[in-house]
Design a protein around this motif. Structure first.
Motif, PDB file in Angstrom:
ATOM      1  N   THR A  56       0.796  -1.096   0.126  1.00 22.65           N
ATOM      2  CA  THR A  56       0.096  -0.069   0.078  1.00 22.65           C
ATOM      3  C   THR A  56       0.643   1.155   0.140  1.00 22.65           C
ATOM      4  O   THR A  56       0.457   2.366  -0.531  1.00 22.65           O
ATOM      5  CB  THR A  56      -0.874   0.033   1.210  1.00 22.65           C
ATOM      6  OG1 THR A  56      -1.901  -1.009   1.318  1.00 22.65           O
ATOM      7  CG2 THR A  56      -1.714   1.286   1.184  1.00 22.65           C
ATOM      8  N   ASP A  57       2.041   1.224   0.753  1.00 24.53           N
ATOM      9  CA  ASP A  57       2.787   2.407   0.840  1.00 24.53           C
ATOM     10  C   ASP A  57       3.344   2.775  -0.505  1.00 24.53           C
ATOM     11  O   ASP A  57       3.731   3.883  -1.086  1.00 24.53           O
ATOM     12  CB  ASP A  57       4.256   2.116   1.663  1.00 24.53           C
ATOM     13  CG  ASP A  57       3.555   2.113   3.156  1.00 24.53           C
ATOM     14  OD1 ASP A  57       2.489   2.664   3.337  1.00 24.53           O
ATOM     15  OD2 ASP A  57       4.348   1.472   3.945  1.00 24.53           O
ATOM     16  N   VAL A  85       1.152   5.664  -1.870  1.00 23.77           N
ATOM     17  CA  VAL A  85       1.006   6.834  -0.874  1.00 23.77           C
ATOM     18  C   VAL A  85       2.332   7.493  -1.100  1.00 23.77           C
ATOM     19  O   VAL A  85       3.367   7.090  -1.001  1.00 23.77           O
ATOM     20  CB  VAL A  85       0.880   6.426   0.419  1.00 23.77           C
ATOM     21  CG1 VAL A  85       0.759   7.758   1.397  1.00 23.77           C
ATOM     22  CG2 VAL A  85      -0.537   5.547   0.461  1.00 23.77           C
ATOM     23  N   TYR A  86       2.008   8.875  -1.512  1.00 25.11           N
ATOM     24  CA  TYR A  86       3.272   9.875  -1.460  1.00 25.11           C
ATOM     25  C   TYR A  86       3.174  10.777  -0.329  1.00 25.11           C
ATOM     26  O   TYR A  86       1.875  11.580  -0.458  1.00 25.11           O
ATOM     27  CB  TYR A  86       3.334  10.669  -2.745  1.00 25.11           C
ATOM     28  CG  TYR A  86       4.275  11.571  -3.108  1.00 25.11           C
ATOM     29  CD1 TYR A  86       5.682  10.949  -3.226  1.00 25.11           C
ATOM     30  CD2 TYR A  86       4.240  12.878  -3.047  1.00 25.11           C
ATOM     31  CE1 TYR A  86       6.681  11.908  -3.358  1.00 25.11           C
ATOM     32  CE2 TYR A  86       5.207  13.960  -3.303  1.00 25.11           C
ATOM     33  CZ  TYR A  86       6.516  13.403  -3.378  1.00 25.11           C
ATOM     34  OH  TYR A  86       7.532  14.314  -3.629  1.00 25.11           O
ATOM     35  N   THR A  87       4.288  10.900   0.573  1.00 23.38           N
ATOM     36  CA  THR A  87       4.248  11.786   1.621  1.00 23.38           C
ATOM     37  C   THR A  87       4.915  13.085   1.580  1.00 23.38           C
ATOM     38  O   THR A  87       5.014  13.891   2.440  1.00 23.38           O
ATOM     39  CB  THR A  87       4.637  11.048   2.857  1.00 23.38           C
ATOM     40  OG1 THR A  87       6.004  10.672   2.523  1.00 23.38           O
ATOM     41  CG2 THR A  87       3.738   9.815   3.192  1.00 23.38           C
TER      42      THR A  87
END
Length: 208
Positions: free
Chosen positions: A48-49, A52-54
């Motif tokens: 999942t990571d 996702v862009y942080t």
């Protein structure tokens, strides 16, 4: 159906069958990048990571001559975008900061998240389309049009953009003229600026 029609139909079916072989192609930046993007990461190791862009979190330090900070989320930084034909960026403006006149290979859509800016573009007939945007407003910049954003509020501003290309490129008009290896005399002729003005600009970019 003639041979050409058979060829077209076969090619279409082949491309569709290839497209549905994988649900996604998270890029593997450790491998060389080709014309179609990065090779796919092993699907069994995707988590999942990966989706996702942080990198857009937190505040930004404004330190360049234009009073802005641009954070890119292209496929090298956000490998889940690999093969999707889209990219993103975060634009931060100090008070009075600008994203100067520039263009991309792609179209762009902007949403303002904080502050107030004037955003606009200039078409091939030299008509300028610009408006003061407030938080939540969205503006579209058509492909290849010269466009800009200016923070006209008294506080910092932030916007997010999405572009319909994996590698939209960025060409800033002013640095293209004065920050590269274009000789001063040519810059004078094509901008109608004086020698003193051109040299001042080149000194600003450290090329004189």
């Amino acid at each position: 159906m003639n041979n050409l029609s058979y060829f077209i139909v076969f090619g279409l079916l082949a491309s569709l069958s290839h497209a549905i072989e994988l649900d996604f192609c998270v890029g593997d930046p450790s491998l060389p990048r080709g014309p179609e993007g990065y090779a796919c990461k092993d699907p069994t190791s995707v988590t999942t990571d990966d989706f996702v862009y942080t990198g857009f979190r937190g505040e930004r330090t404004i330190s360049n001559v234009f009073g802005n900070n641009v954070t890119l989320a292209f496929s090298d930084a956000f490998p889940a975008l690999n093969g999707l034909g889209i990219s993103m960026a975060r634009l931060d403006f100090g008070a009075g900061g600008v994203i100067p006149l520039h263009s991309h290979r792609t179209s762009e859509v902007l949403i303002l998240a904080k502050g107030s800016i004037i955003a606009g573009f200039i078409d091939a007939n030299n008509t300028a389309y610009y408006k003061r945007l407030q938080v939540g407003d969205v503006m579209v910049f058509p492909q290849a049009m010269l466009h800009f954003q200016i923070n006209v509020g008294r506080t910092p501003a932030t916007a997010f953009v999405s572009l319909n290309g994996a590698n939209p490129a960025l060409q800033l008009t002013t640095p293209s003229l004065f920050a590269g290896n274009l000789p001063a005399d040519i810059a004078e002729q094509i901008t109608l600026l004086s020698h003193e003005e051109v040299m001042r600009m080149k000194r600003m970019f450290g090329t004189a």
